[in-house]
Design a protein around this motif. Structure first.
Motif, short mmCIF file in Angstrom:
data_model
loop_
_atom_site.label_atom_id
_atom_site.label_comp_id
_atom_site.label_asym_id
_atom_site.label_seq_id
_atom_site.Cartn_x
_atom_site.Cartn_y
_atom_site.Cartn_z
N ILE A 139 99.21 -62.09 -81.20
CA ILE A 139 98.87 -63.52 -81.21
C ILE A 139 97.57 -63.82 -80.47
O ILE A 139 97.08 -64.93 -80.51
N LYS A 140 96.99 -62.81 -79.85
CA LYS A 140 95.71 -63.01 -79.18
C LYS A 140 94.64 -63.33 -80.22
O LYS A 140 94.67 -62.81 -81.34
N PRO A 141 93.67 -64.17 -79.87
CA PRO A 141 92.62 -64.54 -80.84
C PRO A 141 91.87 -63.35 -81.43
O PRO A 141 91.53 -63.34 -82.61
N GLU A 142 91.65 -62.32 -80.63
CA GLU A 142 90.92 -61.16 -81.15
C GLU A 142 91.75 -60.33 -82.13
O GLU A 142 91.21 -59.50 -82.86
N ASN A 143 93.07 -60.55 -82.17
CA ASN A 143 93.96 -59.82 -83.10
C ASN A 143 94.39 -60.68 -84.29
O ASN A 143 95.40 -60.39 -84.92
N HIS A 144 93.64 -61.73 -84.57
CA HIS A 144 94.01 -62.65 -85.65
C HIS A 144 94.17 -61.93 -87.00
O HIS A 144 95.12 -62.17 -87.74
N ASP A 145 93.23 -61.03 -87.31
CA ASP A 145 93.31 -60.31 -88.60
C ASP A 145 94.53 -59.41 -88.67
O ASP A 145 95.16 -59.28 -89.72
N ILE A 146 94.88 -58.80 -87.56
CA ILE A 146 96.08 -57.94 -87.51
C ILE A 146 97.33 -58.80 -87.71
O ILE A 146 98.24 -58.43 -88.45
N LEU A 147 97.37 -59.95 -87.03
CA LEU A 147 98.50 -60.88 -87.16
C LEU A 147 98.66 -61.33 -88.61
O LEU A 147 99.76 -61.28 -89.17
N LYS A 148 97.56 -61.75 -89.23
CA LYS A 148 97.60 -62.21 -90.61
C LYS A 148 98.06 -61.10 -91.54
O LYS A 148 98.93 -61.31 -92.41
N SER A 149 97.52 -59.93 -91.37
CA SER A 149 97.89 -58.79 -92.21
C SER A 149 99.38 -58.45 -92.06
O SER A 149 100.08 -58.20 -93.06
N ASP A 150 99.86 -58.45 -90.83
CA ASP A 150 101.27 -58.14 -90.57
C ASP A 150 102.19 -59.19 -91.20
O ASP A 150 103.19 -58.84 -91.85
N LEU A 151 101.85 -60.45 -91.03
CA LEU A 151 102.68 -61.53 -91.60
C LEU A 151 102.65 -61.51 -93.13
O LEU A 151 103.67 -61.75 -93.78
#
Length: 185
Positions: A139-151
């Protein structure tokens, strides 16, 4: 009786052939038919009596109270509710000065515009879902792409936007709201 049948035919076109195929909400189909039936006969009956502006405002106040005392309803369902109420009022309050051709034209025009907007001008509807997400590191701002990809991988949806709500560091969870187009599911 003719106006009631006419009203029922046009309501069936709106409810069963325009609204229901996209929404698949049987509970609203039932609601729309019954509300339109009651509104039609209420207006038809009240037309026989002199109704002043106070009585008309009182009726709108009752409908407003009912609206605010119930569970929230999506704007699209509220719009269809307004359409079926409007059609019922038009068909019940038409007087001898209005010909059947004018009544038919008014109903047909409403349906034409409804079909035009619903089927041809319809914009993509954005839908949201709240999810309890357990991988709190993403959920950290720098991990936004990882979060989106995972979801996207977990939900199978193409996500447009993600908002992060409540974060519980004790349970390592966050309440995440995802936004996606309705036709992606």
């Amino acid at each position: 009786m003719f106006r009631f049948v006419l009203n029922f035919i046009f309501l069936t076109i709106v409810i069963r052939f325009i609204y229901y195929p996209d929404s698949k909400r049987k509970d609203y189909v039932f609601t729309y038919y019954l509300i339109s039936l009651i509104v039609f006969f209420l207006c038809f009956t009240l037309k026989k009596y002199e109704m002043d502006i106070g009585m008309a405002l009182g009726l709108f106040a009752i409908f407003g109270i009912i609206r605010y005392r119930t569970n929230p309803v999506d704007i699209k369902e509220m719009t269809y509710l307004f359409v079926v109420i409007g059609i019922s009022i038009i068909n019940s309050l038409a007087n001898k000065k209005m010909s059947y051709a004018e009544i038919l034209s008014a109903n047909a025009l409403i349906i034409f515009v409804l079909v035009l907007i619903e089927k041809y001008w319809a914009l993509k509807q954005v839908v949201s879902k709240s999810i309890v997400y357990e991988n709190i590191e993403n959920i950290k701002p720098e991990n936004h792409d990882i979060l989106k990809s995972d979801l996207e991988k977990r939900t199978g949806l193409i996500i447009n936007k993600i908002t992060i709500g409540d974060v519980d560091f004790l349970k390592d969870t966050a309440k995440v709201t995802i936004f996606y187009f309705n036709n992606n599911s």
